[in-house]
Scaffold this active site. Structure first.
Site, PDB file in Angstrom:
ATOM      1  CE  LYS A   1      -4.759   6.493   5.027  1.00 27.98           C
ATOM      2  NZ  LYS A   1      -4.139   7.170   3.868  1.00 27.98           N
TER       3      LYS A   1
ATOM      4  CG  ASP B   1       1.727   2.621  -0.600  1.00 29.27           C
ATOM      5  OD1 ASP B   1       0.668   2.218  -1.099  1.00 29.27           O
ATOM      6  OD2 ASP B   1       1.927   3.794  -0.275  1.00 29.27           O
TER       7      ASP B   1
ATOM      8  NE  ARG C   1       4.791   1.669   4.313  1.00 29.17           N
ATOM      9  CZ  ARG C   1       4.663   2.767   3.587  1.00 29.17           C
ATOM     10  NH1 ARG C   1       5.517   3.773   3.730  1.00 29.17           N
ATOM     11  NH2 ARG C   1       3.688   2.875   2.713  1.00 29.17           N
TER      12      ARG C   1
ATOM     13  CD1 TRP D   1       7.914   9.395   4.462  1.00 30.36           C
ATOM     14  CD2 TRP D   1       5.835   8.679   4.901  1.00 30.36           C
ATOM     15  NE1 TRP D   1       7.089  10.495   4.493  1.00 30.36           N
ATOM     16  CE2 TRP D   1       5.800  10.087   4.756  1.00 30.36           C
ATOM     17  CE3 TRP D   1       4.646   7.998   5.185  1.00 30.36           C
ATOM     18  CZ2 TRP D   1       4.635  10.827   4.893  1.00 30.36           C
ATOM     19  CZ3 TRP D   1       3.470   8.738   5.310  1.00 30.36           C
ATOM     20  CH2 TRP D   1       3.475  10.130   5.165  1.00 30.36           C
TER      21      TRP D   1
ATOM     22  CD  GLU E   1      -6.587  -0.582  -1.008  1.00 31.13           C
ATOM     23  OE1 GLU E   1      -7.126  -0.806   0.095  1.00 31.13           O
ATOM     24  OE2 GLU E   1      -5.948   0.457  -1.236  1.00 31.13           O
TER      25      GLU E   1
ATOM     26  CD  GLU F   1      10.104  -6.058 -11.973  1.00 32.48           C
ATOM     27  OE1 GLU F   1       9.556  -6.716 -12.871  1.00 32.48           O
ATOM     28  OE2 GLU F   1      10.281  -6.496 -10.829  1.00 32.48           O
TER      29      GLU F   1
ATOM     30  CD  GLU G   1      -0.281   6.784   4.294  1.00 33.12           C
ATOM     31  OE1 GLU G   1      -1.266   7.221   3.685  1.00 33.12           O
ATOM     32  OE2 GLU G   1       0.736   6.327   3.734  1.00 33.12           O
TER      33      GLU G   1
ATOM     34  CD  GLU H   1       0.745   6.550  -4.548  1.00 34.45           C
ATOM     35  OE1 GLU H   1      -0.223   5.816  -4.312  1.00 34.45           O
ATOM     36  OE2 GLU H   1       1.343   7.201  -3.670  1.00 34.45           O
TER      37      GLU H   1
ATOM     38  CD  GLU I   1      -4.345  11.233  -0.876  1.00 30.52           C
ATOM     39  OE1 GLU I   1      -5.322  11.753  -0.295  1.00 30.52           O
ATOM     40  OE2 GLU I   1      -3.349  10.792  -0.270  1.00 30.52           O
TER      41      GLU I   1
ATOM     42  CG  ASN J   1      -6.131  10.072   3.215  1.00 32.29           C
ATOM     43  OD1 ASN J   1      -5.992   9.313   4.168  1.00 32.29           O
ATOM     44  ND2 ASN J   1      -5.250  10.168   2.240  1.00 32.29           N
TER      45      ASN J   1
END
Ligand code: GCW
Length: 673
Positions: free
Chosen positions: A276, A359, A330, A535, A381, A505, A280, A387, A154, A196
């Site tokens: 986790k 995220d 969120r 989301w 973390e 950026e 999600e 990603e 993932e 997951n």
């Protein structure tokens, strides 16, 4: 070999100045000499000396008291002295007379000391007169692999898993080389399966897999690395035949107790679980009206008798939001879910907190849980897997971002507490703390897809060991260990790395707003891709301006989750750091930034600049032809051209979108479609 060894490739260095100090190896470890980790340390050192300096070192074991006989060479020494400044994992390297001595209390410390010496020699640095004492700043220095048992990864951008294939566990030479690689930068824990946890992965904690996992755990142990597993909170139902996985149900507790007991029968040095939950769509204690503390503590109690840790992720938010709802945020979710539980966790529970509240975007503020929680163990973390930062196609050296996070002042204590103070355990006198990175590795030849992305893996380990190292130091170390020692090579790659994050950026989403990526893949621009989705990831652009109002006064109230003076700093548009302006405020296109430019002109300018800077990077890279190995040159060149395409697409889509929304022309009249 279908893979290389990254920074452990070891090239020969001619005319190394201190060769004469390194010709013999004396190991003073008394009765422990067959300890596998000590053997590995010796093997690493002899192998490196042979390859870097062409020295065939002879190795001799001695009783600690006889070391004085040695007149030349390296002495590896395990100390009995409890009062020394060396910690359990630390070491000292001392060069006097004609010897270099590495002292440690444990085999693990000795291994790290050997890798330190190798690092110095590999960079061509002198070791003469060296006198250093190194202890890690963080106790937990961990990788999280998001590897699935079918072999996919993932958010993996470097090929397939080298741990799993077709629901089986892979064990081969690469398993050991992986351990060498990550141990060489001080990583001491790893979770090999995705957070997951589905299907076969739910059964990793059963006898179906424990035998093989033991083999892996033993290989890792030889390099001071503890094996951890991600678990499925609903395992008691899915594989245990119970009707519930309620943490307060005795049957569930007994099931986990038995499960953990079995694991430790196979793997006595097992590290623990990563979870986790209620995130999600993954199961968790909320189903039963229980808290995260109930869930985490149940598992922690099962692990405690064996010294295991329970790592619980705070990435918990409502992923079914209505875009019309301007109050739910969120960004607020992790804090809201966990702050009330501070102090309610067992002491072997560690909360793992993503660096930002959303995220892993290219720019986010620091999670207010750092500075909020005071009686809870915490792990920071970060995501080495790129990603949202280029997916190892675009180069993005992330150490400067992580440094900013670590240096962030939370004002949690009167005399100050940075994130580094907190996750190292210094701030609140804690032991079970540290850093974790979502790994960027896979079975590609170069491990990380883009050869330059290995700098993030290397850098994570080095930074987790010593949060005070600078991004520049880490970049230089990695470059010198990876590429030929030619000034032009070092300078060019250094410049590319150091500007890569700012450049990325510039051509992606502006001023902290984030997202604007293609849904699902998260690569490439799509301004409204997530705007009307569930989301909770908005930019709120309209014809007058854009940005999310997260102030207490008129917005979602997120800014109020920080301690003062941070809360006021973010609340007030004048004092809010501009790189986060749109994260905290809805801002009109004609708002004047500190540079004197309007917001809309800033968006245009940075997007043109970003793409231009990638053009320059490509040219600079092409100038290295012939100076670095051709295969590396070609692999990266291909990626640079993809990055260029990506940067131009971002530039055009973002500029076009905001031109059409705002109706404001570019002052410089450049092409905007
Ligand atoms: O960033 C998101 C990713 C998911 C990931 C999740 C998480 C493992 O898009 O793929 O799931 O974060 O951190 O749990």
């Amino acid at each position: 070999m279908n893979y290389n060894q990254c920074w452990l490739n070891y090239s020969f260095i001619e005319n190394y100045s201190d060769k004469d100090l390194l010709t013999e190896l004396t190991v003073c470890v008394n009765e422990n000499k067959n300890d596998i980790i000590i053997q590995n340390a010796i093997n690493e050192l002899t192998y490196a000396l042979k390859n870097i300096l062409g020295i065939n070192v002879s190795c001799e074991y001695q009783d600690g008291t006889e070391t004085e006989k040695v007149t030349t060479g390296i002495i590896l020494k395990l100390l009995n002295d409890d009062n020394s400044k060396i910690s359990e994992e630390g070491y000292r390297i001392l060069q006097t007379g004609k010897t270099v001595r590495i002292e440690a209390k444990t085999g693990q410390g000795l291994l790290y000391g050997c890798f330190d010496l190798i690092r110095r020699i590999g960079q061509g640095l002198s070791v003469r007169g060296l006198d250093i004492n190194e202890n890690p700043k963080n106790n937990i220095r961990m990788l999280n692999h998001w590897d699935n048992m079918d072999g996919s990864i993932e958010r993996g951008y470097s090929g397939k898993s080298f741990f799993f294939e077709n629901d089986e566990i892979l064990i081969n030479e690469r398993t050991k080389d992986y351990a060498r690689l990550i141990a060489s930068v001080g990583i001491n824990a790893t979770v090999i399966n995705n957070v997951n946890v589905h299907k076969a992965a739910t059964e990793l904690i059963t006898e179906r897999y424990l035998g093989k996992l033991r083999t892996i755990a033993d290989i890792f142990a030889g390099y001071g690395i503890k094996l951890f597993l991600s678990i499925n909170f609903a395992a008691p139902i899915e594989i245990g035949g119970l009707p519930v996985s309620d943490p307060l149900d005795e049957r569930v507790q007994n099931w986990w107790n038995d499960c953990v007991k079995k694991i430790y029968e196979y793997i006595p040095n097992f590290g623990g679980f990563l979870v986790k939950a209620d995130s999600e769509g993954r199961p968790g204690p909320f189903t039963y009206g229980r808290t995260h503390a109930d869930g985490a503590n149940m598992l922690a109690r099962a692990l405690k008798p064996y010294g295991g840790l329970l790592i619980w992720r705070c990435f918990v938010y409502n992923c079914m939001q209505d875009w019309r709802d301007y109050k739910t945020d969120r960004a607020k979710a992790a804090y809201d879910n966990f702050i009330g539980l501070d102090g309610k966790f067992e002491d072997n529970v560690v909360l793992q907190i993503k660096n930002g509240p959303m995220d892993f975007q290219v720019r986010e503020p620091v999670s207010p849980l750092f500075g909020g929680l005071k009686n809870t163990n915490m792990i920071l973390e970060v995501q080495a897997a790129q990603e949202y930062t280029g997916q190892q196609i675009d180069v993005c050296y992330l150490i400067p971002m992580w440094k900013e996070v670590l240096n962030f002042e939370t004002y949690a204590k009167e005399d100050g507490a940075t994130v580094a103070d907190i996750v190292s355990g210094r701030a609140y006198n804690q032991i079970n703390c540290g850093m974790a990175a979502v790994s960027n590795t896979g079975n590609d030849f170069n491990w990380t897809g883009h050869d330059l992305a290995a700098a993030n893996l290397y850098g994570f380990g080095r930074l987790a060991w010593n949060t005070e190292l600078t991004s520049e130091q880490i970049a230089l170390e990695w470059i010198k260990l990876t590429f030929p020692h030619k000034d032009k090579v070092i300078k060019t790659i250094f410049d590319i790395l150091m500007k890569s994050w700012p450049v990325y950026e510039k051509y992606t989403s502006p001023l902290g707003i984030g997202w604007m990526v293609n849904p699902g893949s998260h690569y490439g621009p799509n301004v409204d891709g997530y705007e009307y989705d569930r989301w909770g990831t908005y930019h709120r652009a309209d014809r007058n301006g854009l940005g999310v109002d997260r102030t207490v006064r008129s917005g979602t109230g997120y800014a109020g989750q920080y301690n003062e003076p941070n809360a006021s700093m973010y609340e007030n548009i004048e004092t809010c750091p501009e790189e986060l302006l749109l994260f905290f405020h809805y801002v009109r296109y004609d708002y004047k930034l500190k540079s004197g430019k309007t917001l809309i002109q800033h968006i245009y300018d940075t997007h043109f600049e970003g793409a231009e800077e990638v053009e320059k990077m490509v040219r600079d890279w092409e100038d290295l032809k012939g100076l670095i190995p051709d295969d590396v040159y070609m692999r990266c060149r291909e990626r640079f051209y993809k990055q260029l395409e990506n940067a131009r697409e971002w530039r055009d889509r973002i500029n076009t979108y905001f031109y059409r929304k705002s109706g404001v022309k570019d002052e410089k009249n450049r092409t905007i479609y």
